[in-house]
Write an enzyme that holds these catalytic residues in place. Structure first.
Site, PDB file in Angstrom:
ATOM      1  CB  ALA A 177       1.065  10.315  -3.177  1.00  0.00           C
ATOM      2  N   GLY A 178       0.953   9.408  -6.694  1.00  0.00           N
ATOM      3  CA  GLY A 178       1.151   8.247  -7.555  1.00  0.00           C
ATOM      4  C   GLY A 178       2.633   8.117  -7.836  1.00  0.00           C
ATOM      5  CB  SER A 179       4.744   9.360 -10.623  1.00  0.00           C
ATOM      6  OG  SER A 179       3.973   8.722 -11.608  1.00  0.00           O
ATOM      7  CD  GLN A 229      -3.634  -3.609 -37.646  1.00  0.00           C
ATOM      8  OE1 GLN A 229      -4.169  -3.162 -36.644  1.00  0.00           O
ATOM      9  NE2 GLN A 229      -3.950  -3.215 -38.864  1.00  0.00           N
ATOM     10  CB  CYS A 282      -0.890   0.009   1.226  1.00  0.00           C
ATOM     11  SG  CYS A 282      -1.887  -1.464   1.407  1.00  0.00           S
ATOM     12  CD  GLU A 292       5.403  -4.108  -9.269  1.00  0.00           C
ATOM     13  OE1 GLU A 292       6.647  -4.180  -9.401  1.00  0.00           O
ATOM     14  OE2 GLU A 292       4.708  -4.990  -8.742  1.00  0.00           O
TER      15      GLU A 292
HETATM   16  C1  LIG Z   1      -4.529  -2.123 -11.706  1.00  0.00           C
HETATM   17  C2  LIG Z   1      -3.604  -1.331 -10.827  1.00  0.00           C
HETATM   18  C3  LIG Z   1      -2.963  -1.952  -9.777  1.00  0.00           C
HETATM   19  C4  LIG Z   1      -2.120  -1.214  -8.935  1.00  0.00           C
HETATM   20  N1  LIG Z   1      -1.566  -1.824  -7.838  1.00  0.00           N
HETATM   21  C5  LIG Z   1      -0.915  -1.062  -6.916  1.00  0.00           C
HETATM   22  C6  LIG Z   1      -0.492  -1.627  -5.671  1.00  0.00           C
HETATM   23  O1  LIG Z   1      -0.672  -2.825  -5.401  1.00  0.00           O
HETATM   24  N2  LIG Z   1       0.103  -0.813  -4.763  1.00  0.00           N
HETATM   25  C7  LIG Z   1       0.313   0.510  -5.005  1.00  0.00           C
HETATM   26  O2  LIG Z   1       0.859   1.190  -4.137  1.00  0.00           O
HETATM   27  N3  LIG Z   1      -0.054   1.069  -6.177  1.00  0.00           N
HETATM   28  C8  LIG Z   1      -0.680   0.326  -7.135  1.00  0.00           C
HETATM   29  N4  LIG Z   1      -1.100   0.886  -8.313  1.00  0.00           N
HETATM   30  C9  LIG Z   1      -0.840   2.297  -8.546  1.00  0.00           C
HETATM   31  C10 LIG Z   1       0.190   2.538  -9.632  1.00  0.00           C
HETATM   32  O3  LIG Z   1       1.459   2.151  -9.188  1.00  0.00           O
HETATM   33  C11 LIG Z   1       0.100   4.025 -10.026  1.00  0.00           C
HETATM   34  O4  LIG Z   1      -1.120   4.160 -10.745  1.00  0.00           O
HETATM   35  C12 LIG Z   1       1.276   4.493 -10.847  1.00  0.00           C
HETATM   36  O5  LIG Z   1       2.435   4.530 -10.059  1.00  0.00           O
HETATM   37  C13 LIG Z   1       1.052   5.873 -11.453  1.00  0.00           C
HETATM   38  O6  LIG Z   1       0.549   6.779 -10.518  1.00  0.00           O
HETATM   39  P1  LIG Z   1      -0.761   7.628 -10.893  1.00  0.00           P
HETATM   40  O7  LIG Z   1      -1.790   6.692 -11.370  1.00  0.00           O
HETATM   41  O8  LIG Z   1      -1.097   8.505  -9.746  1.00  0.00           O
HETATM   42  O9  LIG Z   1      -0.316   8.508 -12.133  1.00  0.00           O
HETATM   43  P2  LIG Z   1       0.467   9.909 -12.090  1.00  0.00           P
HETATM   44  O10 LIG Z   1       1.652   9.808 -11.209  1.00  0.00           O
HETATM   45  O11 LIG Z   1      -0.505  11.007 -11.836  1.00  0.00           O
HETATM   46  O12 LIG Z   1       0.982  10.003 -13.585  1.00  0.00           O
HETATM   47  C14 LIG Z   1       0.122  10.331 -14.684  1.00  0.00           C
HETATM   48  C15 LIG Z   1       0.977  10.364 -15.950  1.00  0.00           C
HETATM   49  O13 LIG Z   1       1.993  11.373 -15.822  1.00  0.00           O
HETATM   50  C16 LIG Z   1       3.277  10.800 -16.008  1.00  0.00           C
HETATM   51  N5  LIG Z   1       4.248  11.440 -15.111  1.00  0.00           N
HETATM   52  C17 LIG Z   1       4.113  11.674 -13.788  1.00  0.00           C
HETATM   53  N6  LIG Z   1       5.218  12.279 -13.311  1.00  0.00           N
HETATM   54  C18 LIG Z   1       6.073  12.416 -14.352  1.00  0.00           C
HETATM   55  C19 LIG Z   1       7.369  12.941 -14.503  1.00  0.00           C
HETATM   56  N7  LIG Z   1       8.044  13.467 -13.475  1.00  0.00           N
HETATM   57  N8  LIG Z   1       7.917  12.923 -15.734  1.00  0.00           N
HETATM   58  C20 LIG Z   1       7.268  12.388 -16.800  1.00  0.00           C
HETATM   59  N9  LIG Z   1       6.029  11.877 -16.709  1.00  0.00           N
HETATM   60  C21 LIG Z   1       5.448  11.869 -15.511  1.00  0.00           C
HETATM   61  C22 LIG Z   1       3.106   9.320 -15.663  1.00  0.00           C
HETATM   62  O14 LIG Z   1       4.098   8.538 -16.272  1.00  0.00           O
HETATM   63  C23 LIG Z   1       1.710   9.050 -16.213  1.00  0.00           C
HETATM   64  O15 LIG Z   1       1.792   8.819 -17.589  1.00  0.00           O
HETATM   65  C24 LIG Z   1      -1.896   0.163  -9.183  1.00  0.00           C
HETATM   66  C25 LIG Z   1      -2.538   0.777 -10.270  1.00  0.00           C
HETATM   67  C26 LIG Z   1      -3.396   0.062 -11.069  1.00  0.00           C
HETATM   68  C27 LIG Z   1      -4.117   0.773 -12.184  1.00  0.00           C
END
Ligand SMILES: Cc1cc2nc3c(=O)[nH]c(=O)nc-3n(C[C@H](O)[C@H](O)[C@H](O)COP(=O)(O)OP(=O)(O)OC[C@H]3O[C@@H](n4cnc5c(N)ncnc54)[C@H](O)[C@@H]3O)c2cc1C
Length: 372
Positions: free
Chosen positions: A128-130, A329, A122, A356
């Site tokens: 907080a994604g990336s 395709q 978690c 990941e």
């Molecule tokens: C099916 C599924 C399972 C998952 N399982 C887990 C899990 O078990 N545990 C967990 O903790 N998380 C999990 N995740 C979360 C996943 O790791 C995140 O969705 C991922 O890290 C991206 O974060 P975000 O979705 O907030 O996208 P964002 O961080 O908002 O990014 C959106 C877009 O912007 C781009 N971006 C962001 N910052 C930059 C940068 N500095 N430079 C260039 N491009 C950038 C990204 O590459 C992406 O294309 C899961 C997600 C899904 C959909």
């Protein structure tokens, strides 16, 4: 170079393959289409002992090597990516417990996996994604306990987990905690309505006044960021090999199709345009596989594998998406329809460029390392 397996590892791979042929292939496609959680498939997987895949021998597991685990995950993903992702996440969530947990936490984690329960990692939150510096889940110390409050997004295995590894801010900084699912205050939300890997469980998990003992801390207080980076860099290699299962399936399905489909008086297999497509699919898959194996070797030797893992995960995720798209395709209009397996592959493949750490973030990691 292919995955090097012991005789025992090869036997386990063969058993898992037989199981997948018998139990996963049909159920997984139907469950995906009807959006039904394939409970029976997981129950049988549990009876078959798949929970032991990521458990070391000293804790009652199979004691498989990293390449053996990788070969098995790739094979599972060939049959169904969502099914493989559930077990891939067991690896991700057990790495912090194995490397940074106390013996009691390790024993608890591995006992749960052996019982057929799952592990969850978690980290991600809505803001907080990336960028994990924006995490808002907090853990406040009260005597010998910590009280965790916050909510995590997209938790794989969120509803079926026996334990959670939870990252929360403390006064000392980001900290990782081992939390068993029976701890009061944990609530798993509804299953996300996903594009693909529908046979893996993904949901929001909230933690409300969740009390854990001080001993639940993995590593030390404030070491959470370091632990997350360490675990993800190892787990990304497994994410890569899981993606390869999808890429390989797309290639295999395409080869079978073009050997049978005739247009303009000859088999598609005899057409050079089609052969070039297959060649590109093969080359991308094989190149990514070699990078995964090289990264596995580095990880197994205890070397820094951050660059190798980012490269492997990114190439394999891209290969999966590329091969699945090309397979659709090659199948033409039939590829676009549910009656054929490749539309599911395309939906399943996309996630490997996202979770990941997105592939943009992997490219940043590689680029930054190169210019450092
Ligand atoms: C099916 C599924 C399972 C998952 N399982 C887990 C899990 O078990 N545990 C967990 O903790 N998380 C999990 N995740 C979360 C996943 O790791 C995140 O969705 C991922 O890290 C991206 O974060 P975000 O979705 O907030 O996208 P964002 O961080 O908002 O990014 C959106 C877009 O912007 C781009 N971006 C962001 N910052 C930059 C940068 N500095 N430079 C260039 N491009 C950038 C990204 O590459 C992406 O294309 C899961 C997600 C899904 C959909």
């Amino acid at each position: 170079m292919s995955y090097i397996l012991t005789e025992f590892g090869a036997d386990v791979l063969s058993d898992v393959t037989t199981f997948c042929e018998r139990e996963v292939l049909k159920q997984a496609a139907e469950a995906d289409r009807n959006r039904i959680w394939p409970e029976e498939m997981y129950e049988k997987a549990c009876e078959m002992g798949l929970g032991a895949l990521s458990v070391p021998e000293e804790y009652g597991g199979l004691g498989l090597t990293l390449p053996e685990r990788a070969a098995i995950l790739e094979k599972m993903a060939w049959f169904d990516a969502g099914f493989a992702v559930s077990y891939m996440t067991n690896i991700l969530s057990s790495i912090p417990v194995f490397y940074f947990g106390e013996h009691a936490n390790r024993k608890s984690c591995y006992d749960l996996l052996l019982e057929g329960r799952f592990g969850a990692f978690c980290l991600t939150e809505d803001q907080a994604g990336s960028d994990i510096s924006r995490l808002r889940t907090r853990a406040i110390r009260e005597g010998e306990e910590y009280v965790i409050n916050g909510s995590k997004m997209f938790v794989t295995n969120g509803r079926i987990a026996g334990y959670y590894v939870v990252f929360a801010e403390t006064d000392a900084g980001l900290t990782a905690f081992y939390v068993t699912a029976d701890t009061p205050g944990i609530e798993a939300g509804e299953e996300e309505n996903k594009l693909g890997i529908r046979n893996s469980d993904t949901c929001e998990v909230s933690f409300q006044d969740v009390r854990v003992p001080y001993t639940a801390i993995l590593g030390k207080e404030g070491e959470g960021r370091k632990i997350a980076v360490f675990c993800l860099q190892h787990a990304r290699i497994f994410c890569g090999v899981t993606a390869l299962g999808v890429a390989q399936r797309a290639l295999d399905e395409s080869i079978s199709r073009v050997r049978e489909r005739e247009q303009f008086g000859s088999l598609l297999a005899d057409n050079e345009v089609i052969q070039f497509k297959l060649a590109d699919m093969y080359m991308k898959t094989e190149a990514a596989r070699q990078c995964c194996i090289s990264a596995l070797n580095k990880a197994g030797a205890g070397e820094d594998c951050r660059l190798a893992a980012a490269t492997a995960k990114c190439l394999a995720g891209d290969a999966a998406e590329y091969c699945a798209s090309e397979a659709v395709q090659i199948f033409g209009g039939y590829g676009y329809c549910e009656d054929y397996p490749v539309e599911k592959l395309l939906r399943d493949a996309k996630i490997f460029q996202i979770f990941e750490g997105t592939n943009e973030i992997q490219r940043l990691t590689v680029g930054r390392t190169l210019v450092k």
